[in-house]
Scaffold this active site. Structure first.
Site, PDB file in Angstrom:
ATOM      1  N   ARG A  18     -19.967  25.354 -23.816  1.00 29.08           N
ATOM      2  CA  ARG A  18     -20.677  25.990 -24.940  1.00 29.08           C
ATOM      3  C   ARG A  18     -21.772  25.099 -25.512  1.00 29.08           C
ATOM      4  NH1 ARG A  18     -18.837  31.244 -26.785  1.00 29.08           N
ATOM      5  NH2 ARG A  18     -17.075  31.720 -25.428  1.00 29.08           N
ATOM      6  N   ARG A  71     -10.339  30.251 -26.199  1.00 37.19           N
ATOM      7  CA  ARG A  71      -9.409  30.838 -27.166  1.00 37.19           C
ATOM      8  C   ARG A  71      -8.076  31.113 -26.485  1.00 37.19           C
ATOM      9  NH1 ARG A  71     -10.547  35.443 -27.729  1.00 37.19           N
ATOM     10  NH2 ARG A  71     -12.521  35.701 -26.662  1.00 37.19           N
ATOM     11  N   TYR A 118     -10.871  23.800 -29.991  1.00 33.14           N
ATOM     12  CA  TYR A 118     -11.853  24.703 -29.392  1.00 33.14           C
ATOM     13  C   TYR A 118     -12.512  25.588 -30.470  1.00 33.14           C
ATOM     14  CZ  TYR A 118     -14.033  28.525 -26.974  1.00 33.14           C
ATOM     15  OH  TYR A 118     -14.955  29.448 -26.563  1.00 33.14           O
ATOM     16  N   ASP A 120     -23.520  37.442 -32.354  1.00 35.36           N
ATOM     17  CA  ASP A 120     -22.074  37.583 -32.098  1.00 35.36           C
ATOM     18  C   ASP A 120     -21.341  38.477 -33.105  1.00 35.36           C
ATOM     19  OD1 ASP A 120     -19.821  36.864 -30.468  1.00 35.36           O
ATOM     20  OD2 ASP A 120     -19.136  35.525 -32.046  1.00 35.36           O
ATOM     21  N   SER A 125     -16.501  39.107 -25.098  1.00 30.65           N
ATOM     22  CA  SER A 125     -16.967  37.719 -24.995  1.00 30.65           C
ATOM     23  C   SER A 125     -17.548  37.450 -23.611  1.00 30.65           C
ATOM     24  CB  SER A 125     -15.781  36.778 -25.216  1.00 30.65           C
ATOM     25  OG  SER A 125     -15.121  37.134 -26.402  1.00 30.65           O
ATOM     26  N   CYS A 152     -20.280  38.396 -22.124  1.00 34.20           N
ATOM     27  CA  CYS A 152     -20.916  39.505 -21.387  1.00 34.20           C
ATOM     28  C   CYS A 152     -22.399  39.600 -21.723  1.00 34.20           C
ATOM     29  CB  CYS A 152     -20.243  40.830 -21.706  1.00 34.20           C
ATOM     30  SG  CYS A 152     -18.621  41.004 -20.963  1.00 34.20           S
ATOM     31  N   LYS A 200     -14.452  33.464 -35.647  1.00 37.32           N
ATOM     32  CA  LYS A 200     -13.573  34.564 -35.257  1.00 37.32           C
ATOM     33  C   LYS A 200     -12.481  34.816 -36.302  1.00 37.32           C
ATOM     34  CE  LYS A 200     -15.717  34.955 -31.373  1.00 37.32           C
ATOM     35  NZ  LYS A 200     -16.631  36.077 -31.156  1.00 37.32           N
ATOM     36  N   HIS A 216     -17.776  42.727 -33.788  1.00 34.66           N
ATOM     37  CA  HIS A 216     -18.148  41.727 -32.774  1.00 34.66           C
ATOM     38  C   HIS A 216     -19.451  42.180 -32.125  1.00 34.66           C
ATOM     39  CE1 HIS A 216     -16.639  39.340 -28.986  1.00 34.66           C
ATOM     40  NE2 HIS A 216     -17.425  38.602 -29.743  1.00 34.66           N
TER      41      HIS A 216
HETATM   42  C1  OXD Z   1     -16.156  34.672 -28.088  1.00 35.41           C
HETATM   43  C2  OXD Z   1     -17.188  33.806 -28.699  1.00 35.41           C
HETATM   44  O1  OXD Z   1     -15.218  34.146 -27.475  1.00 35.41           O
HETATM   45  O2  OXD Z   1     -18.142  34.370 -29.278  1.00 35.41           O
HETATM   46  O3  OXD Z   1     -16.281  35.897 -28.227  1.00 35.41           O
HETATM   47  O4  OXD Z   1     -17.082  32.572 -28.652  1.00 35.41           O
HETATM   48 MN    MN Z   2     -17.902  36.495 -29.470  1.00 34.49          MN
END
Ligand code: OXD
Ligand code: MN
Length: 580
Positions: free
Chosen positions: A365, A71, A199, A277, A250, A252, A208, A228
Site C-alpha cells: 500500500r 484485513r 495493518y 474509498d 476492495s 477492484c 474502515k 464504500h
Molecule cells: C480496503 C481498503 O481494503 O480500502 O477496502 O483498504
Molecule cells: Mn476500501
C-alpha cells in the site's frame, strides 16, 4: 493542547492509560513538526526506512510483520447487545464478553511504550456532516499514517470538545500475534477496540472501523448512508461539473477510477477526485443527494500503478508517501509489480529477490495526503458536499455481468447493489478464492444487519423524487484465454459518459429484463481499439446465465430470513419472471 480534566475526552483517555499503563502520553497536535519528529523516531527504531532514490523525496518504507498484511475478516466483530442486529454477515460476540476479552489483552499492554492520542475529524472540519473520533494507539506508524489520512490534531480536538461526542477508538499492536488479534466494534457505544495488528484497515481506526462500520450504524439512525464508494468529479467539454459515487469491492480499481485520465479522443473532458474509498451521502433540503469524502488521504494498493494505469497516482506517490510492503531497487527506490521501470533487488520482507517471486506484497500500500494528488478536486473540502448524479455498483466478474446496465428505478438499483458479487482479491487475508457476494461492496464493512441496511436504502425512495439513478458496471470480463475484453482504465470514461447522458435524459438504451443496456451505437467509441465481437459479448444478456445468477442471489438472500425487506424479494421475483 491537552484538554481540561473535566472533559469527557480527557477522562476517557486517562481511563485508557490506567488500563494500558503507557510510559508516557503524547497528545497529537497534527503539526508537520510533530510528523517529522515521529518519522525521525520511527527511522531510528527501524519502523520506517527512508527511500529517496531516483525521483522519490521524503518517502519511507514500512515492512510489516509477514503475518499482518491485510484485513482479517474472521477476527473482525460487531458486538451489538442483540445478535440479530449485527446480522449473519458479521462475526458477533456479546459486548460484555468482548470487553472482558479485550480488557485482558489491553491490560498493561503499553508498558514501556508511548501512547499516542489522535483526535481526528472525518470530513471537512466545518461540515455538519463530518464526525469526530479519538484514536489511542501505541504505534507511531499509526500516528503518522492517521495524519496523512484524516484531519487530525488541534482543530479536530476543538470540535470534539465543543460537541462532547466522539467515537472512542483503542488500538494496540500488542505482540502482533495472530492468535491474539481482534478488531471489535461496539456501535451502540460508538467505540472500537483493535488489538494485535498494525495493518491499515485494522489499525487506522478512522477508516474502515469508524467511517464505515460505526458510521453506517450512525447513518441509519440519523437518515444518511456511509458507503464504500469513491466520489469522482467529471467536467464535460461544456464546462459542466457532474459527480458520481461508485462502490467496488476492495482492490477492484476504485483509486484508478477516481483518478482517471481521459483518453486522447475525449480530450475535452476533465476528471478530478473527491474521494477514492468512502462516501457519506445525505439528502439536502431539496431532496438532492450530496456526498462528502470523510477521508483526507489515500491508502491505496500499489501493484499495477504506472503512468498508463494511473498517472496521477504515479505522480503523487513520489513525495511525502509512506509505502508499506513494497520491494526496493538497488538505489533505494520503491519497486512493485507493474511499475514498469527498474528492477527489484529486495522483496517486501527485505530479502534478495528470488527468480519468479513477487517483490512487492500483492496488498502492498501507499499512504499519501489527498492534497498531493494532481487531480484533487477543491470540492472535496466543500462543507455541503457535492451533488450526486448517479450511483454505480461494480464487481470483478470475468463472466456474465455486462459492461454496464442501468436500474429501472431506485428499488431495482437497491437489488442490483444487494446482489453484487466479485472475485476475491488480496485486500483481505481470508476471503478465499472464487466469487463471493459483496452487497454494495459493504460485506466486510456494514456495521449492522444487511436486512436493515437494505430496508434503510429502500426507504430513500419515499424521501425524495430526485434520487440519483443507479448503475452496475463490470470492467473485468475475460475471454476463454483470460484476456480482458474491455480495455478499462481511462477508457472507462466512455461508460461514464453514457451514464451521464442517461442522467441528462439524452443517451439511448435498450430495455432488457436485467436493466437498460447501451447498444454499440449508444456508446462513444471514437478512436477505441476494440474487437467488435468482444464488444458484442460485453453488451449482451445471457438469459440462461442470468436465471442461474438470480437463483444464486435468492439463495444468498434467504439467509436473512424474515427480516429481509419483502420489497427486495418482490423485485427479485419481477426480474426472474421477466427472464422467462
Ligand atoms: C480496503 C481498503 O481494503 O480500502 O477496502 O483498504
Ligand atoms: Mn476500501
Amino acid at each position: 493542547m491537552i484538554p481540561d480534566t473535566a472533559s469527557s475526552a480527557r477522562q476517557w483517555v486517562e481511563g485508557v492509560a490506567r488500563l494500558t499503563q503507557p510510559e508516557r502520553i503524547h497528545w497529537c497536535d497534527g503539526s508537520r513538526k510533530e510528523y517529522d519528529a515521529l518519522v525521525t523516531q520511527l527511522v531510528r527504531d527501524g519502523g520506517l526506512i527512508p527511500i529517496n532514490g531516483g525521483q522519490f523525496a521524503d518517502c519511507y518504507l514500512h515492512r510489516s510483520d509477514p503475518s499482518d498484511v491485510a484485513r482479517v475478516e474472521r477476527l473482525t466483530f460487531v458486538c451489538t447487545a442483540n445478535r440479530e442486529d449485527a446480522g449473519p454477515h458479521n462475526n458477533w460476540m456479546p459486548p460484555q464478553e468482548a470487553h472482558r476479552l479485550l480488557d485482558g489483552l489491553f491490560e498493561g499492554c503499553m508498558r514501556g511504550r508511548a501512547m499516542y492520542v489522535i483526535p481526528y475529524c472525518m470530513g471537512p472540519l466545518a461540515s455538519p456532516f463530518s464526525r469526530c473520533g479519538i484514536e489511542v494507539t501505541d504505534s507511531a506508524y499509526v500516528a503518522v499514517n492517521m495524519r496523512l489520512m484524516t484531519r487530525m490534531g488541534g482543530s479536530a480536538l476543538e470540535r470534539i470538545l465543543r460537541e462532547g461526542e466522539f467515537v472512542k477508538g483503542m488500538h494496540s499492536i500488542g505482540e502482533l500475534d495472530p492468535k491474539r488479534r481482534y478488531i471489535m466494534h461496539f456501535p451502540e457505544e460508538l467505540s472500537i477496540r483493535s488489538f494485535g495488528s498494525g495493518y491499515g484497515g485494522n489499525a487506522l481506526l478512522g477508516k474502515k472501523c469508524h467511517a464505515l462500520r460505526i458510521a453506517s450504524w450512525q447513518a441509519r439512525q440519523e437518515g444518511w448512508l456511509a458507503e464504500h464508494m469513491l466520489i469522482v468529479e467529471i467536467e464535460t467539454p461544456d464546462g459542466e461539473k457532474r459527480y458520481l459515487a461508485a462502490a467496488f469491492p476492495s482492490a477492484c480499481g476504485k483509486t484508478n477510477l477516481a483518478m482517471l485520465e481521459p483518453p486522447r479522443e475525449l480530450a475535452g473532458w476533465k476528471v478530478r477526485t473527491v474521494g477514492d474509498d468512502i462516501a457519506w451521502l445525505h439528502l439536502d433540503g431539496d431532496g438532492q443527494m450530496r456526498a462528502i469524502n470523510p477521508e483526507a488521504g489515500y491508502f491505496g494498493v500499489v501493484p499495477g500503478t504506472n503512468r498508463d494505469t494511473n498517472n496521477n497516482a504515479f505522480e503523487m506517490l513520489q513525495r511525502d508517501t509512506i509505502f508499506t510492503n513494497v520491494g526496493l531497487t538497488s538505489n533505494m527506490e520503491p519497486w512493485w509489480e507493474g511499475r514498469k521501470r527498474g528492477a527489484p533487488a529486495l522483496n517486501w520482507k527485505g530479502e534478495p529477490v528470488k527468480r519468479g517471486e513477487k517483490a512487492a506484497h500483492p496488498n502492498s500500500r501507499f499512504t499519501v495526503s489527498a492534497r498531493r494528488n494532481p487531480s484533487y478536486s477543491p470540492m472535496a473540502e466543500h462543507e455541503a458536499g457535492v451533488p450526486i448524479s448517479a450511483l454505480i455498483f461494480g464487481g470483478r466478474r470475468s463472466q456474465l455481468a455486462p459492461l454496464v446496465m442501468e436500474a429501472r428505478d431506485w428499488r431495482h438499483g437497491v437489488l442490483m447493489g444487494a446482489a453484487m458479487a466479485s472475485e476475491s482479491t488480496a485486500a483481505s487475508s481470508d476471503s478465499g478464492k472464487g466469487i463471493r457476494r459483496d452487497p454494495m461492496a459493504m460485506q466486510p464493512f456494514c456495521g449492522y444487519n444487511f436486512s436493515d441496511y437494505w430496508a434503510h436504502w429502500l426507504s430513500f425512495a419515499g424521501r425524495s423524487d430526485k434520487l440519483p439513478r443507479i448503475y452496475h458496471v463490470n470492467w473485468f470480463r475475460q475471454d476463454e484465454s483470460g484476456a480482458y475484453l474491455w480495455p478499462g482504465f481511462g477508457e472507462n470514461l466512455r461508460v461514464l459518459q453514457w451514464i451521464l447522458d442517461r442522467c441528462e435524459g439524452r443517451g439511448d438504451a435498450r430495455e432488457t429484463p436485467i436493466g437498460h443496456l447501451p447498444r454499440r451505437e449508444d456508446l462513444n467509441l471514437i478512436g477505441l481499439d476494440i474487437n467488435p465481437q468482444a464488444l458484442d459479448s460485453i453488451l449482451a444478456v445471457d438469459a440462461g446465465g442470468w436465471r442461474e445468477e438470480m437463483e444464486s442471489v435468492a439463495q444468498y438472500l434467504a439467509q436473512y430470513g424474515d427480516r429481509l425487506p419483502q420489497e427486495l424479494l418482490r423485485e427479485h421475483a419481477r426480474i426472474t419472471q421477466a427472464l422467462g
